[in-house]
Scaffold this active site. Structure first.
Site, mmCIF file in Angstrom:
data_model
loop_
_atom_site.group_PDB
_atom_site.id
_atom_site.type_symbol
_atom_site.label_atom_id
_atom_site.label_comp_id
_atom_site.label_asym_id
_atom_site.label_seq_id
_atom_site.Cartn_x
_atom_site.Cartn_y
_atom_site.Cartn_z
ATOM 1 N N GLU A 151 0.826 -1.195 -0.008
ATOM 2 C CA GLU A 151 -0.027 -0.066 -0.088
ATOM 3 C C GLU A 151 0.894 1.117 0.080
ATOM 4 O O GLU A 151 0.639 2.210 0.877
ATOM 5 C CB GLU A 151 -0.916 0.078 1.214
ATOM 6 C CG GLU A 151 -1.787 -1.261 1.323
ATOM 7 C CD GLU A 151 -2.858 -1.270 2.357
ATOM 8 O OE1 GLU A 151 -2.602 -0.320 3.463
ATOM 9 O OE2 GLU A 151 -3.742 -2.034 2.496
ATOM 10 N N ASN A 199 2.319 -5.162 -3.218
ATOM 11 C CA ASN A 199 0.933 -5.409 -2.859
ATOM 12 C C ASN A 199 0.042 -4.101 -2.669
ATOM 13 O O ASN A 199 0.495 -3.300 -2.130
ATOM 14 C CB ASN A 199 0.945 -6.375 -1.475
ATOM 15 C CG ASN A 199 -0.314 -7.011 -1.372
ATOM 16 O OD1 ASN A 199 -0.746 -7.634 -2.324
ATOM 17 N ND2 ASN A 199 -0.691 -7.125 -0.084
ATOM 18 N N HIS A 235 -9.860 -6.754 -1.456
ATOM 19 C CA HIS A 235 -11.088 -6.715 -0.642
ATOM 20 C C HIS A 235 -12.220 -5.822 -1.266
ATOM 21 O O HIS A 235 -12.018 -4.948 -1.654
ATOM 22 C CB HIS A 235 -10.590 -6.024 0.633
ATOM 23 C CG HIS A 235 -9.517 -6.452 1.401
ATOM 24 N ND1 HIS A 235 -9.691 -7.527 2.265
ATOM 25 C CD2 HIS A 235 -8.255 -6.176 1.585
ATOM 26 C CE1 HIS A 235 -8.434 -7.810 2.806
ATOM 27 N NE2 HIS A 235 -7.548 -6.800 2.198
ATOM 28 N N ASP A 266 -11.776 -10.958 -0.145
ATOM 29 C CA ASP A 266 -12.978 -11.242 0.709
ATOM 30 C C ASP A 266 -13.896 -10.219 0.117
ATOM 31 O O ASP A 266 -13.559 -9.296 -0.465
ATOM 32 C CB ASP A 266 -12.613 -11.154 2.228
ATOM 33 C CG ASP A 266 -11.916 -9.694 2.589
ATOM 34 O OD1 ASP A 266 -12.333 -8.681 1.997
ATOM 35 O OD2 ASP A 266 -11.326 -9.546 3.849
HETATM 36 C C1 XIL Z 1 -5.203 -6.600 8.905
HETATM 37 C C2 XIL Z 1 -5.282 -8.047 9.506
HETATM 38 O O1 XIL Z 1 -6.219 -8.830 9.009
HETATM 39 C C3 XIL Z 1 -5.786 -7.674 11.017
HETATM 40 O O2 XIL Z 1 -5.482 -8.906 11.847
HETATM 41 C C4 XIL Z 1 -4.580 -6.633 11.863
HETATM 42 O O3 XIL Z 1 -5.003 -6.107 12.824
HETATM 43 C C5 XIL Z 1 -4.450 -5.562 10.649
HETATM 44 O O4 XIL Z 1 -4.186 -6.020 9.353
HETATM 45 N N1 XIL Z 1 -4.428 -4.998 4.050
HETATM 46 C C6 XIL Z 1 -3.351 -5.723 4.102
HETATM 47 C C7 XIL Z 1 -3.367 -6.597 5.487
HETATM 48 O O5 XIL Z 1 -2.392 -5.776 3.437
HETATM 49 O O6 XIL Z 1 -2.128 -6.799 6.278
HETATM 50 C C8 XIL Z 1 -4.383 -6.279 6.600
HETATM 51 O O7 XIL Z 1 -4.320 -7.234 7.538
HETATM 52 C C9 XIL Z 1 -5.897 -5.995 5.803
HETATM 53 C C10 XIL Z 1 -5.753 -4.951 4.918
#
Ligand code: XIL
Length: 485
Positions: A151, A199, A235, A266
């Site tokens: 990110e 990513n 996501h 998801d």
């Molecule tokens: C999230 C995890 O799912 C959580 O358990 C944690 O508290 C915060 O991070 N994008 C990403 C992931 O690249 O690392 C994130 O994961 C979700 C969003």
């Protein structure tokens, strides 16, 4: 390599817990399709029989959801705590699964000693270089692919403000993607055999952000910066997905010679207070999973699909939305009127989407004085409706600048729609307008999204005087006073 899965298995998360598990397993079908199918996991749950057996039966790849992030690995500057990450690796090896590593550089999930200590760029650079080297060497031969950086680009396609970039950064602040290039070079040195991924979120389909990432990867490949893949997080916060342009984006990335992994798939759906979802939503959710799986299967460059967790029991979704996520599913947020001096974070769009589940944000350049909403096009330009005749005024003397080419000045409009004598409006905004045809094809005049108030620019001082206002004001007062008498 066979690239087809039976339709029924495309419904990832929900198929796993159906009373009668589909046969053959997702893992078996993925293997015959030549695809990696993974899930993000939390080591704490690996001792739970249903969790462990579902994971090893249905997936051939795992990624540590949090266990390989700085927050877990680095309790303090001198210590590396690999216990949780190692537990994930052990499970994967026992079940012949591949391991993705996530993530070496990110502006989140970092320990306080790192973020609060006011390290200098020289110190941060040393810390990061050492971290990448130690962590990658520890997992060398075990982790086959790393999300080197996560990110790093924001919604506007700019390098995101972050600890590692410019707050204060590792010494490459304000040099665009140079710091991203640096971490890829360090990663290659640390483990020459691992695949190195960039990513990112919200750049799965064709959009401004994915254009910027595409350009960066292309440039990296041309200049020999070591990058092997792009991770598309995927996501899906509301029940809609642009699978056609997802396919196109995967194809253009693959054409650059990098692999694409769908890394954090998801699809959120609203649930009631008992945690139950509408059947129509579940069906739609299944269609979305299916279309994403198909987009991957149809592109040989897409070599892995991974879901972000695999059971609602331990999903990150609820915890991050405090129960509200997805509630505004299928809604539209419209902006308008400007921020009126309020300071909003750069990633406010991401935060709004994240919290509400809203998928569509429609940007508009609106003033209550005119009859049009002037929506933003897909190229980030506000377009005036055809009945609004825009002018750009010279801020010094109020004279209209030529209505051609690009002009910067004070926004003013004639509105042809109101059935009144008054249809003109001079704003307090400094705008950059173009009278040329927009890349979206529209021929109406359009504005850059960066609009600033003259009053903000000039410490609150912005007085607009209209020639007729004095006289009109007096006439109105006389009229009203006469009525009162
Ligand atoms: C999230 C995890 O799912 C959580 O358990 C944690 O508290 C915060 O991070 N994008 C990403 C992931 O690249 O690392 C994130 O994961 C979700 C969003």
């Amino acid at each position: 390599m066979k690239r087809s899965l039976r339709n029924s298995t495309a419904v990832l998360c929900f198929a796993f817990f159906a009373a009668a598990a589909p046969s053959p397993s997702l893992r078996e079908q993925a293997r015959s399709a030549g695809l990696l199918v993974g899930a993000a996991v939390r080591p704490l749950h690996l001792s739970e029989p249903a969790y462990a057996s579902t994971l090893s039966r249905e997936f051939n790849m795992v990624e540590a959801e949090d266990a390989m992030k700085w927050l877990t690995l680095r309790p303090d500057a001198a210590t590396y705590d690999f216990r949780q990450g190692d537990a994930v690796v052990r499970f994967a090896q026992e079940h012949y699964m591949k391991i993705r590593g996530h993530c070496l550089v990110w502006d989140h999930n970092n320990p306080e000693w790192l973020t609060q200590n006011h390290f200098t760029p020289v110190q941060l650079s040393r810390l990061l270089h050492e971290h990448i080297t130690r962590v990658m060497q520890h997992y060398a031969g075990q982790v086959f692919a790393w999300d080197v950086i996560n990110e790093a680009i924001d919604e506007n396609g700019r390098v995101r403000d972050s600890l590692w970039y410019n707050q204060p950064g590792i010494g490459l602040s304000e040099k665009g993607v140079a710091y991203i290039e640096q971490v890829f070079r360090w990663a290659r040195e640390a483990d020459p055999h691992a695949l190195l991924f960039y990513n990112e979120a919200e750049s799965e389909a064709l959009n401004h952000k994915s254009d910027v990432i595409y350009a960066m990867v292309k440039d990296f490949k041309q200049r020999g910066v070591p990058i092997d893949g792009v991770g598309l997080q995927m996501h899906v916060p509301a029940l809609s997905v642009d699978s056609a342009t997802l396919s196109a984006n995967i194809a253009r990335l693959a054409a650059l010679g990098v692999q694409v992994h769908i890394t954090e798939l998801d699809v959120s759906i609203p649930v009631d207070s008992n945690g139950l979802a509408l059947a129509t939503h579940v069906a739609r959710q299944a269609e979305i999973y299916r279309s994403i799986v198909h987009a991957c299967l149809n592109n040989p460059g897409c070599t892995a699909i991974q879901t972000w967790g695999f059971t609602d029991k331990y999903s990150w979704i609820g915890s991050h939305s405090r129960g509200a996520r997805g509630q505004a599913f299928n809604s539209l947020v419209s902006t308008g009127g400007g921020a009126k001096g309020a300071v909003v974070p750069d990633d406010w769009e991401h935060l709004v989407r994240e919290f509400t589940g809203v998928d569509h944000i429609q940007h508009m350049y609106v003033m209550s004085e005119i009859t049009a909403l002037n929506k933003m096009c897909e190229h980030g330009r506000y377009h005036f409706e055809p009945w609004i005749i825009p002018f750009v005024l010279d801020p010094a003397d109020g004279r209209p600048l030529p209505r051609e080419g690009e002009q910067i000045g004070r926004a003013a409009v004639f509105d042809l729609l109101p059935s009144s004598y008054w249809g003109g409006f001079i704003s307090g905004d400094e705008v950059a307008a173009s009278f040329e045809q927009c890349a979206c094809g529209r021929t109406t005049a359009h504005l850059d999204r960066r609009i600033q108030r003259y009053s903000d620019k000039q410490n609150g001082d912005d007085k607009i005087t209209c020639l007729a206002s004095e006289e009109a004001h007096r006439a109105a007062l006389e009229f009203l006073t006469a009525r009162l008498a």
